[in-house]
Design an enzyme around this catalytic site. Structure first.
Site, PDB file in Angstrom:
ATOM      1  N   HIS A  77     111.770 -58.050 -15.364  1.00  0.00           N
ATOM      2  CA  HIS A  77     110.816 -58.538 -16.357  1.00  0.00           C
ATOM      3  C   HIS A  77     110.380 -57.397 -17.278  1.00  0.00           C
ATOM      4  O   HIS A  77     110.639 -56.229 -17.000  1.00  0.00           O
ATOM      5  CB  HIS A  77     109.599 -59.200 -15.707  1.00  0.00           C
ATOM      6  CG  HIS A  77     108.729 -58.256 -14.935  1.00  0.00           C
ATOM      7  ND1 HIS A  77     109.046 -57.788 -13.680  1.00  0.00           N
ATOM      8  CD2 HIS A  77     107.532 -57.687 -15.242  1.00  0.00           C
ATOM      9  CE1 HIS A  77     108.093 -56.990 -13.243  1.00  0.00           C
ATOM     10  NE2 HIS A  77     107.156 -56.897 -14.175  1.00  0.00           N
ATOM     11  N   HIS A  99     107.034 -55.914 -19.646  1.00  0.00           N
ATOM     12  CA  HIS A  99     105.629 -55.923 -20.041  1.00  0.00           C
ATOM     13  C   HIS A  99     105.524 -55.221 -21.384  1.00  0.00           C
ATOM     14  O   HIS A  99     106.025 -54.106 -21.536  1.00  0.00           O
ATOM     15  CB  HIS A  99     104.758 -55.140 -19.043  1.00  0.00           C
ATOM     16  CG  HIS A  99     104.477 -55.865 -17.785  1.00  0.00           C
ATOM     17  ND1 HIS A  99     103.414 -56.733 -17.657  1.00  0.00           N
ATOM     18  CD2 HIS A  99     105.105 -55.860 -16.594  1.00  0.00           C
ATOM     19  CE1 HIS A  99     103.414 -57.219 -16.431  1.00  0.00           C
ATOM     20  NE2 HIS A  99     104.422 -56.703 -15.766  1.00  0.00           N
ATOM     21  N   GLN A 138      74.144 -60.352 -34.169  1.00  0.00           N
ATOM     22  CA  GLN A 138      74.420 -60.637 -35.573  1.00  0.00           C
ATOM     23  C   GLN A 138      73.493 -61.726 -36.107  1.00  0.00           C
ATOM     24  O   GLN A 138      73.022 -61.660 -37.222  1.00  0.00           O
ATOM     25  CB  GLN A 138      75.886 -61.035 -35.773  1.00  0.00           C
ATOM     26  CG  GLN A 138      76.842 -59.898 -35.649  1.00  0.00           C
ATOM     27  CD  GLN A 138      76.541 -58.787 -36.637  1.00  0.00           C
ATOM     28  OE1 GLN A 138      76.049 -57.745 -36.264  1.00  0.00           O
ATOM     29  NE2 GLN A 138      76.816 -59.007 -37.881  1.00  0.00           N
ATOM     30  N   TYR A 197      77.327 -59.460 -29.200  1.00  0.00           N
ATOM     31  CA  TYR A 197      77.556 -59.144 -30.606  1.00  0.00           C
ATOM     32  C   TYR A 197      77.129 -60.311 -31.496  1.00  0.00           C
ATOM     33  O   TYR A 197      76.427 -60.132 -32.479  1.00  0.00           O
ATOM     34  CB  TYR A 197      79.031 -58.812 -30.835  1.00  0.00           C
ATOM     35  CG  TYR A 197      79.377 -58.608 -32.290  1.00  0.00           C
ATOM     36  CD1 TYR A 197      79.053 -57.418 -32.933  1.00  0.00           C
ATOM     37  CD2 TYR A 197      80.014 -59.593 -33.015  1.00  0.00           C
ATOM     38  CE1 TYR A 197      79.365 -57.221 -34.259  1.00  0.00           C
ATOM     39  CE2 TYR A 197      80.332 -59.415 -34.347  1.00  0.00           C
ATOM     40  CZ  TYR A 197      80.008 -58.227 -34.964  1.00  0.00           C
ATOM     41  OH  TYR A 197      80.317 -58.041 -36.288  1.00  0.00           O
TER      42      TYR A 197
END
Length: 143
Positions: A61, A63, A130, A126
Site C-alpha cells: 500500500h 501512504h 469570530q 475559532y
C-alpha cells in the site's frame, strides 16, 4: 512563515492523507517497482501543482500526505497518479502485465482520503471567537 499558500484569488491550506493499494493487495511495491511508484507520485503530483509533504510506499500500500490547491480535486489528483503510474510501471516492468489476473489494472479501485488540519474543537473556538469579534466590530462602528 505561514502554513497558508497563495494563488491569485485565494489563500489556502488543503492537506490530505491518502492511502491506496495495488490490485488484490499484491505485495509488489518493493525494490525497483516501489522506487518507480515513488518517483511517479512525486512527478505527477508536482505537475498538478500539488506538494508532497510525506510519502511512504509500503510493499502492499501507499501512504501520501499531500497539499492540494483548491483548483485541483482529490479525485483528479488520484486519477492522474494512479493512471500515469500504472502505465509507467507496466512499461518499465512488462513481466507484471503478463500475469492474467492484472487485467491491465495495476491499482485496486478506490482509495481512502482524510483531511488533515485544525481539529474540530479548535475550529469551534475559532468560529465562536469570530462571531464575538464581528459583534464587537459592529458595536465600535455604531459608537
Amino acid at each position: 512563515m505561514s502554513r497558508f499558500e497563495k494563488l491569485s484569488h485565494v489563500i489556502w491550506h488543503c492537506q490530505y492523507h491518502i492511502v491506496w493499494v495495488p490490485k488484490y493487495r499484491y505485495r509488489v511495491l518493493k525494490g525497483a517497482i516501489g522506487e518507480e511508484v515513488h518517483n511517479c507520485i512525486e512527478v505527477y503530483s508536482g505537475r498538478l501543482g500539488c506538494r508532497v509533504e510525506e510519502l511512504n510506499v509500503q510493499v502492499d500500500h501507499v501512504h501520501l500526505l499531500v497539499r492540494v490547491p483548491p483548483k485541483i480535486s482529490v479525485s483528479q489528483l488520484m486519477g492522474t497518479i494512479k493512471g500515469k503510474s500504472a502505465l509507467r510501471v507496466f512499461t518499465r516492468f512488462p513481466h507484471l502485465k503478463q500475469k492474467p489476473y492484472w487485467g491491465n489494472h495495476f491499482w485496486a479501485k478506490g482509495y481512502c482520503v482524510d483531511t488533515v488540519g485544525i481539529d474540530a474543537e479548535m475550529i469551534r473556538k475559532y468560529v465562536k471567537y469570530q462571531e464575538k469579534e464581528e459583534h464587537r466590530q459592529v458595536r465600535l462602528e455604531l459608537a
